[in-house]
Structure formats: structure tokens, C-alpha cells
Write an enzyme that holds these catalytic residues in place. Structure first.
Site, PDB file in Angstrom:
ATOM      1  N   LEU A 151      40.642  74.939  49.435  1.00  0.00           N
ATOM      2  CA  LEU A 151      40.628  73.622  50.049  1.00  0.00           C
ATOM      3  C   LEU A 151      41.478  73.728  51.311  1.00  0.00           C
ATOM      4  O   LEU A 151      42.471  74.453  51.335  1.00  0.00           O
ATOM      5  CB  LEU A 151      41.236  72.564  49.115  1.00  0.00           C
ATOM      6  CG  LEU A 151      40.453  72.188  47.858  1.00  0.00           C
ATOM      7  CD1 LEU A 151      41.236  71.145  47.056  1.00  0.00           C
ATOM      8  CD2 LEU A 151      39.069  71.667  48.190  1.00  0.00           C
ATOM      9  N   ASP A 152      41.098  72.996  52.340  1.00  0.00           N
ATOM     10  CA  ASP A 152      41.917  72.979  53.542  1.00  0.00           C
ATOM     11  C   ASP A 152      43.319  72.485  53.215  1.00  0.00           C
ATOM     12  O   ASP A 152      43.515  71.726  52.251  1.00  0.00           O
ATOM     13  CB  ASP A 152      41.300  72.064  54.607  1.00  0.00           C
ATOM     14  CG  ASP A 152      39.963  72.563  55.110  1.00  0.00           C
ATOM     15  OD1 ASP A 152      39.712  73.771  55.025  1.00  0.00           O
ATOM     16  OD2 ASP A 152      39.166  71.727  55.593  1.00  0.00           O
ATOM     17  N   LYS A 153      44.282  72.872  54.028  1.00  0.00           N
ATOM     18  CA  LYS A 153      45.671  72.470  53.822  1.00  0.00           C
ATOM     19  C   LYS A 153      45.792  70.964  53.596  1.00  0.00           C
ATOM     20  O   LYS A 153      46.487  70.518  52.681  1.00  0.00           O
ATOM     21  CB  LYS A 153      46.510  72.882  55.032  1.00  0.00           C
ATOM     22  CG  LYS A 153      47.937  72.350  55.018  1.00  0.00           C
ATOM     23  CD  LYS A 153      48.675  72.698  56.303  1.00  0.00           C
ATOM     24  CE  LYS A 153      50.061  72.084  56.324  1.00  0.00           C
ATOM     25  NZ  LYS A 153      50.775  72.370  57.603  1.00  0.00           N
TER      26      LYS A 153
END
Length: 334
Positions: free
Chosen positions: A161-163
Site C-alpha cells: 500500500l502507498d505510504k
């Protein structure tokens, strides 16, 4: 540093830029080719046997003469290896390799058994060490939570997942499960649904399927974009959007992934003319200090027991507050 003799399908892109630290002592690592790597290229086999270093860095070491195969220095990265062959590699710590250290971290574990665990990732937590984020990542927390995670590439992480995206992730706890999960994801047998808040007035059908390939934005290499595959490199991508609620300025969306490309939901939402709130990289406003995106539901058949597993995670407080400010609301039963 660990020396696991393992093989797995690598579900993640490797970090390819490394820098040596000449102040740290070198390590002469002995290795033996396991049966699973028989016939593989030397650089590919080393990337599995020495997983804390990237393949590109190991290729560099081979070309510099820092790797022996049998009794001879081997400088060909494409040299095929045989099961039982022995060798050595002279390693110097890099930022990436030193990032693979356990750290105490409070993780929100939704489910756990002997084979896998489900983590509810908070926004702001980087999943995997990379330039600029060598410590304090989910991988570091997994290593700190379970020493056995060091025996798996990426500590068992099979997807990202993106940050600044929150929500559910599945993590493997053993090699068999990791390989099975990678196959399930590749076969699109893992159902992943997200909740997002997109800006603008939604026009037309409340259900839209975006079938548009995604690649690196040719005008801005820091972004991804919908691309013409006849002119630019990229991969096919499909996302379903369903409007749950809407107002004159925003839309509460349920997003279903059918592929797993980098920034896929963010790119496809912007392609529709509805960038996610807070997603300034793709044209969103600054009403939230991150993209308003949450991995809310995860469903798949347990790769070992076959049991149907379904998990949901409520929205984090910042997205709940954003919805309230817009006159919208959401629960997992919406």
C-alpha cells in the site's frame, strides 16, 4: 545478516540504487545453491540466497570480481548455477541491507494464524525500506514482531500500500504460504476493495469500470499515468468505481481492484476527472494531508486450509472527519 536458503516468487519490485559504506567491515558470505535454484542465472540465484541486497547491486559485485563460483572468480552475471555448487561473495553493508533490522512497533493485527497475518496499516507508515525511508517501515515492525520473518523475502510482504494509504494487508509467515499468496494475487483471486473520497460533481452512472493501461508518466517520471501502450511502456489495469454517497463537491466511492498497478486507483480516479481529495500528485486538493484512500475489505481463500476469509477495517479518524465536513458518512455496512 541472515543467510536463508530459499526460493520464492518475488512479488515486489527491487530497490535498484545502492551505495556502499566503506566505513563498515566487509563480510565474506559462503553460499550453496539449493535444488530449487538449479539452472538459474548466478545473479538471480544470489538475489534469492542473499535477499537483503538488490539484484542490481549483486550484479555489480559479480562484475567487480567479488563473487567466486567453485574455486574461480566469476564475472558473468548470466552464468548458470548447479544445485550443490558452492561459492562466496564479498559483501559490504548498504543502506538497503542495513535497513533489514527488527524494530519494536505497535502493529494493528486483525487476524493471525501459523501461516499468515492481516495487518491494518495506518496512514503514514511506509511498507518497505527504500531511499529516504530506511527505517521505521512495516517490514522493520514485522521483523521485530517475529524473528522467523527474517527467513522470508520482504519479511513475508506480498503486496504494497502507498505510504499515505491506510488499510488491510496480508502478510505471509512461511515460504509455502508466501508463494501461494503471490499466485492467488496474480490469478486475481484476492478480492481487494477500497473506500475513497474523490472531488468534483459525479456525472452519469454510479458504476464505472475504468479499463486503461498505466505506465510511468512520460512528462513527469515521479508520477504514473494512463498511457497508450502503442507509444509508451505500461501494463493493463482495471478498476471498478461505485458511488456510495455524493454531494456537490465530493464523492464517497467504493473501488474494486482487478489488477494491482502502482497508484492504480489514484491514477484511474484522476483519469475520470475525480482526483482523490488530498492527492496533490494527481490533481487533488489539500483538504486532507494525504490521499483519501483506505483498503477497507480483503477477501480470499486461505492458501493452506482453503477457508474463505473476509476482513474489513473501519475508516481511520482523518477520513471519518473529512466525510463529516462534507456532509457524508460511511460504515462497513454502507
Amino acid at each position: 545478516m541472515n543467510n536463508p536458503q530459499i526460493i520464492s516468487t518475488d512479488p515486489l519490485d527491487l530497490v535498484t540504487e545502492e551505495a556502499t559504506d566503506t566505513e563498515d567491515p566487509a563480510e565474506l558470505r559462503d553460499w550453496t545453491v539449493p535444488i530449487e535454484l538449479h539452472g538459474q542465472r548466478l545473479d538471480r540465484a544470489l538475489a534469492v540466497m542473499v535477499p537483503e541486497f538488490s539484484r542490481s547491486y549483486l550484479q555489480q559485485l559479480i562484475e567487480e570480481g567479488a563473487v567466486t563460483l567453485g574455486a574461480n572468480v566469476q564475472r558473468k552475471t548470466s552464468q548458470k548455477v548447479k544445485a550443490g555448487e558452492r561459492g562466496q561473495v564479498l559483501l559490504r553493508p548498504t543502506p538497503q541491507s542495513q535497513a533489514f533490522k527488527p524494530e519494536a512497533m505497535a502493529l494493528d493485527v486483525v487476524f493471525e494464524d501459523a501461516h499468515l497475518l492481516i495487518v491494518n496499516k495506518p496512514p503514514g507508515l511506509v511498507v518497505h525500506p527504500a531511499p529516504g525511508n530506511w527505517q521505521g517501515t512495516l517490514l522493520n515492525g514485522l521483523l521485530g514482531r517475529d524473528p522467523q520473518a527474517a527467513n522470508l523475502p520482504r519479511a513475508g510482504i506480498v503486496h504494497r500500500l502507498d505510504k499515505d494509504t491506510s488499510g488491510l494487508m496480508v502478510v505471509a509467515r512461511d515460504r509455502q504460504t508466501m508463494e501461494a499468496l503471490v499466485r492467488l494475487i496474480a490469478a486475481r483471486e484476492v478480492s481487494r476493495q477500497y473506500v475513497a473520497v474523490a472531488q468534483g460533481t459525479w456525472v452519469g452512472s454510479r458504476h464505472k469500470l475504468v479499463d486503461a493501461p498505466i505506465g510511468r508518466d512520460p512528462r513527469n517520471r515521479l508520477r504514473m499515468a494512463v498511457v497508450d501502450l502503442a507509444q509508451h511502456p505500461g501494463k493493463t489495469a482495471q478498476t471498478e468505481f461505485d458511488v456510495i454517497q455524493r454531494s456537490t463537491e465530493a464523492n464517497l466511492l467504493r473501488c474494486t481492484l482487478h489488477t494491482g498497478r502502482t497508484h492504480q486507483i489514484r491514477v484511474h480516479a484522476a483519469h475520470l476527472g475525480h482526483p482523490l481529495m488530498g492527492d496533490t500528485l494527481y490533481g487533488g486538493n489539500t483538504q486532507l494531508p494525504r490521499q483519501a484512500l483506505h483498503a477497507q475489505r480483503l477477501a480470499f481463500a486461505h492458501p493452506v486450509t482453503g477457508e474463505a476469509l473476509v476482513f474489513t477495517a473501519e475508516l481511520p479518524p482523518d477520513m471519518t472527519a473529512l466525510l463529516a465536513s462534507l456532509g457524508l458518512s460511511y460504515t462497513s455496512h454502507t
